[in-house]
Structures are given as C-alpha cells and as structure tokens.
Design a protein around this motif. Structure first.
Motif, PDB file in Angstrom:
ATOM      1  N   VAL A 345     -56.567 -11.754 -78.558  1.00 35.71           N
ATOM      2  CA  VAL A 345     -56.547 -10.532 -79.264  1.00 35.71           C
ATOM      3  C   VAL A 345     -55.485 -10.861 -80.495  1.00 35.71           C
ATOM      4  O   VAL A 345     -55.578 -10.163 -81.628  1.00 35.71           O
ATOM      5  CB  VAL A 345     -56.610  -9.527 -78.694  1.00 35.71           C
ATOM      6  N   ALA A 348     -56.473 -11.483 -84.139  1.00 32.15           N
ATOM      7  CA  ALA A 348     -56.912 -10.310 -85.007  1.00 32.15           C
ATOM      8  C   ALA A 348     -55.754  -9.792 -85.864  1.00 32.15           C
ATOM      9  O   ALA A 348     -55.847  -9.609 -86.843  1.00 32.15           O
ATOM     10  CB  ALA A 348     -57.497  -8.998 -84.229  1.00 32.15           C
ATOM     11  N   ALA A 349     -54.524  -9.760 -84.975  1.00 35.91           N
ATOM     12  CA  ALA A 349     -53.265  -9.149 -85.969  1.00 35.91           C
ATOM     13  C   ALA A 349     -52.830 -10.155 -86.897  1.00 35.91           C
ATOM     14  O   ALA A 349     -52.290  -9.634 -88.065  1.00 35.91           O
ATOM     15  CB  ALA A 349     -52.222  -8.890 -84.793  1.00 35.91           C
ATOM     16  N   LEU A 350     -53.069 -11.514 -86.551  1.00 36.03           N
ATOM     17  CA  LEU A 350     -52.429 -12.299 -87.572  1.00 36.03           C
ATOM     18  C   LEU A 350     -53.269 -12.923 -88.540  1.00 36.03           C
ATOM     19  O   LEU A 350     -52.749 -13.364 -89.844  1.00 36.03           O
ATOM     20  CB  LEU A 350     -52.002 -13.836 -86.717  1.00 36.03           C
ATOM     21  N   VAL A 404     -42.150 -20.107 -91.405  1.00 34.32           N
ATOM     22  CA  VAL A 404     -41.356 -19.061 -91.087  1.00 34.32           C
ATOM     23  C   VAL A 404     -42.218 -17.994 -90.071  1.00 34.32           C
ATOM     24  O   VAL A 404     -41.917 -17.561 -88.994  1.00 34.32           O
ATOM     25  CB  VAL A 404     -41.096 -18.059 -92.187  1.00 34.32           C
ATOM     26  N   ILE A 405     -43.489 -17.963 -90.338  1.00 30.19           N
ATOM     27  CA  ILE A 405     -44.285 -16.822 -90.066  1.00 30.19           C
ATOM     28  C   ILE A 405     -44.839 -17.460 -88.625  1.00 30.19           C
ATOM     29  O   ILE A 405     -45.251 -17.003 -87.492  1.00 30.19           O
ATOM     30  CB  ILE A 405     -45.513 -16.348 -90.752  1.00 30.19           C
ATOM     31  N   VAL A 408     -42.321 -16.813 -86.155  1.00 32.80           N
ATOM     32  CA  VAL A 408     -42.476 -15.597 -85.981  1.00 32.80           C
ATOM     33  C   VAL A 408     -43.609 -15.246 -84.645  1.00 32.80           C
ATOM     34  O   VAL A 408     -43.313 -14.614 -83.725  1.00 32.80           O
ATOM     35  CB  VAL A 408     -42.427 -14.630 -87.109  1.00 32.80           C
ATOM     36  N   LEU A 412     -43.145 -13.959 -81.213  1.00 29.30           N
ATOM     37  CA  LEU A 412     -43.837 -12.393 -80.598  1.00 29.30           C
ATOM     38  C   LEU A 412     -44.871 -13.056 -79.504  1.00 29.30           C
ATOM     39  O   LEU A 412     -44.815 -12.025 -78.740  1.00 29.30           O
ATOM     40  CB  LEU A 412     -44.665 -12.239 -81.810  1.00 29.30           C
TER      41      LEU A 412
END
Lengths: 480, 480
Positions: A345, A348-350, A404-405, A408, A412
């Motif tokens: 899941v 979906a956020a990324l 960078v992402i 992260v 996360l």
C-alpha cells in the motif's frame, strides 16, 4: 475622438477609486433608508442628501481622464458600475467605451439604448468605430455606416475585413502626407494650416501623386534642418513599413526592436493606406501577455472579475472537463496495478510524488521552449541540441531529487528496494517530461497550432499517466 | 549611442537568421576538414574557402540593425554565438550589448577583455552605461567613471542608486529644455542649432532659471501654432510627470493610460532631472510579462535557452525542491489512510482525480484574483463579494463534474456509495480551492509579497493534501 490632455494626477488611482466607492456607498445607504421608510416625510430630506452625494460624485467624475473612469468602471461590481456609468456626461461615453476592457464594455453597451449609442459613437474616427462595431447592435452599426462618407465607409469595411491579429485591424487613418518636391519651409507652413496634428505624429509620410509611399520625414529632421532644403533630401527613403495582412505580433516586435513611435502601412503596390502607432502596439503587447497568462490557467477569454457565476462557469468549464479526461486516464493507469497496490500500500502514497514532480519539471521545459519559439530562437535546426540539454538537466534533477526521495522512502518504509525503485521512477519520469516538453510544443508549432495553448495540459497528462505507469510498473516487476 | 536608422527589412528575421546559420555551418565544415587533413597542402585552399565564408558572413552582419544582430546572437548556441560576436565590427559592440538579453549579455561580456569593453562603452549615454555597469568588471567601471565629467558621474551614481523597478533606473537625460518667456520662433531657431534631437522627443520641457519644470511644449503644438506666440501661452502647464523613486510599473500604467511617448521626471522640489520614454516602458512591459510566465513555472530568472546543463539546474532546482516538499506532505496525508486503501483499492485510483481537478480550479481562481490585484480592481472592500462568486462557481463545477465522475465511479466499480463520496469530495475540494484561491493572493498582497510568485505552489499544496484528506476521510467514514 477629441484628444484629452492627461493632467498630472493629484492623487493615485487607488485613492480616486476609493473616493468614488465611498460616494457610491453613501448614496446606496441613503437609498436603502429611503426604501425602508417609504411614504414618510423623511423622504424628502433623504432625497436631498442622495442628490447631493450624486452631484459630488458627478463632479468628481467630470475631473477624471476617460482612461481613469474606465479603470474605475472595471473595478466596480455591475450595479455600482451602471450607477457611475449613468452619471458620466454623455459626450464622454465614446472615449470611455474605447478605453474599457471587452468584458466590461459589453455590460456598458447592454445598458445603453440605440439612441445613446449613436450619440456616443458619432464623432469617432473610423478605426475606433471599427473596434466597437462587432459589439454594437446591428441597427446602430447600420445607421453609423449610413452617416459615413464613401471614403470612410470604404476604410471601415477594410479595417473590419482583417482578423484581430493582423496589422490591418490595428491601423488608423490619421496620416499627414506631404510631397517630396517641396521645401521644409512649405511643409512647416502646411502643418501650421492644419491647426492640429494627430496623436503620435513623429513622422510625416512622403507620397507621390498616386499615393505611393516614397519615404518618411521624421519631425526631428524637419525641425533641425535648414527650411530651404527639399523634403527629398532630408527624408528617410527606405523606412520600416507594414502590410495590412501582416501578423500584428510581428509588427509589435519590429516596434520594440527599432523603437518606433509610428509606421506607415502600405498595400502590395506600395500605396500608403494607413499607419500604426505605438499606443495600439502597447495595448496589443499587454493583451497578448494577459491572454497568455489567462490561457495557461484555462480561462478562455478575458473574464470580468464581477461576472455572474454562470458566465464564469461558461468560461472555465471546458478546461476542467479536459483535465478531468486526462485525470481519468491516469486513474485507469493506476487501476491496472490494483493488485500491486493491495500488496504494497506504500505505493499509493508514493506515486503522486513521482507524477507531480514530473509535471513540474515538464512545465519548466515547456515554458522555456514555448518562449524560445515565440522569440524565434528555436527552430528545427537546434532540436537535438535542446533535447540533449533538457535531458541532461532532467537526469541531474532526477538523480538528485529522486535520490533524496528514495532515501526518505527507504527510511519511512524500511524497504531499500522500494527506495531504489522510487529513484529510478523519478529519473525516468523526468526524462520523459524533458522529451515531451521539447517535442510537444515543437510539434504543435509545426502543425501550425499555438504551442502555448495546449502544451501544458498535454505534458501534465503525459507525466501523470507516465509517472504512475513507470513507478507502479517498476514496483510490480522488482518488488512483488 | 549613435542612432541607427531602422531600414525596411528585405527579408524576415527568420530568413536572416537562417542565412547566418548557413554561413556558420559552411565555415564549421571547412574547419573540421582542415583539422582532419592537417599538414597537407590542401590547407591553403581550405583556408581560402574558410576566409571567404567568414567575409561573406561579416558582410551580412554589417548590413543588419544592431537589434537584429542581438536577436541572432540570442538564437545561437554559445560557440557559434561567439564566432559571430567576434565578426561584429568593434564600433557596433556597444549598441548590440544594449540590445541583448541579460543572460546572453553575460556570455558576450565574458568573451571580451577590458580593453574591448572600454572601447565598446566609451560613447554610451550615462543611462545606457548605468544599465550595463552591474555586469561589467570592476576595473572597467572604474575607468569609465574616471572618463566622465562631474555632471555625468553624478547622474550615473544617481541612476545606479535606484532599484531596477523604480522610475529613476529607467530615466535618461536627453532632455531638450526651453524657457517659457520666449517665442515659438526662437524655439524653432534653437532646435535648428542643435543639429540633432534625441530619440522620442515628442515634447520639449519648459523650465525656469532654477531648473524647475513649468510645463511641457508638445512638438505638435510647436508646429501648428503661430511662431509669434510665446511658449507660456502654448505649453501644457500641468503635465503628467514622475518622481525617480516611483514604481516603474505604475509609470508604465500611466504611459498606457494616457498614451504618452515621453514624460519628465522631477525631484521632490519639482526640478527636472530626467525623462522617461516609451521605448524603455515597452521593454519593461515585455520583461514584466515574461518574468511572470517564467516565474509561474518556477524559472527564477531569464535563462538562455543554450545555457549549460549546470546553469539550468541551478535555475530550476529550487522550484522542484519546493514542490517535492509539498508533494511529500500530500504523500503523508495518503499514508494516514493506509488501512482504508488496503480495504478498498479503488480509492488509490480515484484520489488523484479529486486532487488534480481541485488544483486546476484553484489556479483558475488565483489567476483571476492575481490579475485583479495587479490591475487595482481587487481591494479589501470587495473580498466577500469575490469569495461568494468564486464559491458559487466552484459549487456548480463541483456538482457538475463531481456528478459526472461519481456516475463513472459507480459504473466502474459497481458501488453507488463510492460514487456519492466521489461527488461530495470533488465538490468540497473545489470549494476549498475557491476559498484558498481568493484568500492566498489577498493575504500575500496584504503582507507586501508578490501574489503572483508563491500563490500557485500554495494552492496546489492545499488542493493536493486537502483533496486526498477529504476524499480518503469521507471514504473511511462512510464506506468502510
């Protein structure tokens, strides 16, 4: 129309607007009271106050330049706008109508009857009349045409026959023409007999007996040269001139480039038929830049900020509908990867990050290219060079921000391979954005379309759907 | 600098550019061959051809107006640009430097030594010198300052002391001043003695013995009035004038409004210190509109389209970083609803539609409001009226397009309550977009910031995060 001397403004425009609004509100307040207390003897007192306010407002308006009244009318909501409009002296109506924006002009014209419209437009020059004609009622235009002499009617027809973005639609006919075989002294005497010179006369047009343009005599030269000299010896014989069917934006570029104030318009036989002046060019440049900004947000035309909700919906819905379609397509791309999202899941956020940054980067590229095309700096000859540069910029930005992402995402979700997929997807989507950011506007240009218009929706459609596909596709291949 | 007569262009600008590029490429081709066959007797022949090509190119360039050469330089990649730049006659360097864009000027100046720079700038007017000064090496500026007389040095310091967007930075000093107690005949004789008038002289400035501006004498009036009349009887005694610390964009609006060609600049005691001309104003308007478009895409400054990858990355990264942060926040909002998406994966596919259309609609509102603020049509007095209108437009669009997409969602996923949630979320997000679309630019304006700059990122941040939150929140409440 009559030329109005611009006076040094004693107060700023905002101050004057505030004063008018203040007087309007005092008037309104009294009116409201009167309505509430109808039938009482209070009436007459209120009526008096009301009239005093209106008289003061009218005095205020009489002092203002038509362009300033136009500005005030544009800044007022419809009801207050019409109150002010009715207070303006009838003989100034025409000047003001010429100054207001199209959207506001429509509301003012709708408030006038045929009689008032004819009175307001009777003294206009032909080119000014032609500006207004498309918005006037048919009867009025018909009556105005009747009142013109044959030459004027011919000129009006000619101006109306050109598209809005052609030189012919912008030209006026206030040319001062002279012959080349006279002395400057004779020219000076001739001008003195004219009593008044048209605005923006920085040069006189030298024509032969058939009306063919032989050159121009800049006023500067007329003033500094010996009056005994002949026009032919002093004039510039090869001046910048335009054809009525030329593109008005090209003419604007020439005005900017060569710092022109006025320029002759000639037909294909070299006959002088009109002139262009810098004030029309400045208006054109301003309108062009405004419509560019409005179009980028999908506002199809100049919208009066106080337009009704329904008018505004009409102006804006097409853009939203278009974007809805592209968003729907992107949504279906996501739908393809239902199963992957169910399993992981975090995807979906990324995924909106990948799509969003691609859109931003693509729009930067497109803005550069569209501007380069507009300035004639971008042609087919340098496509590959530009493409290499934009791909290079995207590669750097993709590795940098994607990196960078990616870090992260790893931190996360504690999943390093998710981070790598994220970085790879960002980089690929930025490269796609660069590729399409160069190709879309250049293709639109080659197809004869306006590259500024559709390019931004298209790039966003590509980077959204593409971004989702790349990211979810890579994730499905390598993570699941 | 010397004024160059603009000749009627025999070919279009694109044609001329194409010819230059063609000559350059022929030159390049020969050079490449020469390198490959080095040491052979072929050399001398190639050298000859090469020189012929360069000579032809130089001839071509000599015919062109400096503004056209500037355009060609801007349209060429760095190496070709410098080849052309070296071919341009040294005495034209100054005129061309004044015409090119800032980004390209930098590359040209970097290619010149101090000696060349001093030669190029020696004959410039003070205001032109001041335009270039910030980009010239310190030594050069120092040497130039030394060569000026006391008044010129004072003027240069004064121009340099103003910000780029103040009237003082745009003014020039080419004023023709006269006294009010002389006859027009005397003025005419005086002008004749001057031999040349500055460009854009449409009026003479009438000053008293202390240099205080008493009025202006439009050339038009000088020409049509009886030469026996006194200046005082003919002049306009209350002309539009500007202060050097006034905002240049306000001055531009006044030029547009009152159709000015030139206007006096006076200090706070009314003393004439310079003048503004329409050519500077046109450049300002053009630059303003260009930087508006560039800023909207997050391009911080004018970027030479052939700039290096690293320079471009430097120009663009900040915008991408900013958007990355807002996208990351939106991503965390989605992360809050992990569980909901896992249960109903259709939410992941539908949520970008809600966010995207909100962003589009919010940008439409912001564009209208920013434009209204720029035109002084939007003030604190009409906030609530504008808000009501924008909310109304959003409500209609939300119910309409939210309804459409709700029906589609129902049909796709066979879940009518999902459709209802979709419609409700779209409507709410469009209302949020309208609210923030009005409030964000108005708040920025009240804080003294430029509303055009940050408004678009902010609205997108709000409609993205807000859209995800509203949609996923409603879904969690009512569907799960």
């Amino acid at each position: 129309m009559t030329e109005v001397e611009a006076k040094k403004p004693q107060e700023s425009l905002q101050d004057r607007l505030a004063q008018v609004v203040d007087l309007l509100h005092r008037h309104r307040l009294v009116e409201d009271l009167t309505h509430r207390q109808e039938g009482q003897h209070q009436d007459r007192v209120d009526d008096l106050v009301r009239r005093q306010n209106l008289a003061e407002l009218q005095r205020k308006l009489d002092e203002l330049h038509p362009a300033d009244i136009a500005h005030i009318l544009e800044a007022l909501p419809l009801d207050e706008r019409l109150t002010v409009w009715q207070l303006v002296k009838a003989e100034r109506d025409g000047d003001i109508l010429l100054e207001v924006s199209d959207a506001v002009r429509e509301t003012l014209i709708a408030d006038m009857d045929d009689h008032e419209l004819i009175a307001a437009t009777r003294d206009m020059d032909v080119d000014e009349l032609a500006d207004l004609a498309p918005e006037l009622p048919r009867d009025v235009v018909h009556e105005l045409m009747e009142s013109l002499d044959a030459q004027q009617r011919e000129r009006m027809r000619s101006v109306l026959s050109y598209e809005e973005d052609q030189v012919g639609a912008l030209m006026d006919f206030e040319m001062v023409t002279i012959r080349e075989d006279v002395s400057l002294e004779v020219v000076l005497r001739y001008l003195r007999r004219l009593k008044e010179l048209p605005g923006h006369t920085d040069k006189l047009f030298v024509v032969d007996y058939d009306g063919v343009l032989k050159g121009v005599l800049p006023i500067k030269r007329l003033l500094v040269n010996d009056p005994e000299k002949q026009v032919a010896d002093v004039m510039a014989s090869d001046p910048v001139s335009f054809h009525p069917d030329e593109d008005a934006y090209d003419a604007a570029q020439a005005f900017e480039r060569y710092d022109l104030v006025s320029a002759p318009v000639v037909d294909k036989n070299g006959k002088l038929i009109g002139r262009l002046t810098i004030d029309e060019i400045v208006d054109l440049i301003r309108e062009e830049s405004e419509s560019e900004v409005l179009n980028m947000a999908g506002l199809r035309e100049e919208e009066d900020i106080f337009a009704s909700v329904w008018k505004s919906v009409g102006n804006r819905w097409a853009w939203l509908a278009l974007n809805l379609i592209t968003a729907f397509i992107a949504s279906r791309v996501i739908g393809l990867f239902d199963g992957s999202i169910e399993k992981l899941v975090a995807l979906a956020a990324l995924m909106p990050i990948v799509a969003g940054i691609g859109g931003n980067s693509g729009n930067q590229t497109i803005t550069m290219i569209v501007r380069g095309i507009a300035l004639d700096q971008v042609g087919t000859g340098n496509t590959s060079r530009l493409l290499r540069k934009e791909l290079g910029v995207s590669l750097v930005n993709g590795l940098l921000w994607g990196g960078v992402i990616g870090l992260v995402a790893w931190w996360l979700y504690g999943n390093w391979s998710l981070g790598v997929v994220m970085t790879a997807a960002m980089t690929l989507n930025l490269l796609l954005a660069a590729l399409m950011g160069v190709l879309i506007p250049m293709t639109l240009e080659r197809l004869g379309k306006d590259p500024a218009m559709g390019a931004s929706v298209m790039i966003t459609a590509v980077t959204d759907s593409g971004g989702f596909f790349i990211f979810l596709g890579l994730a499905t291949l390598f993570l699941l």
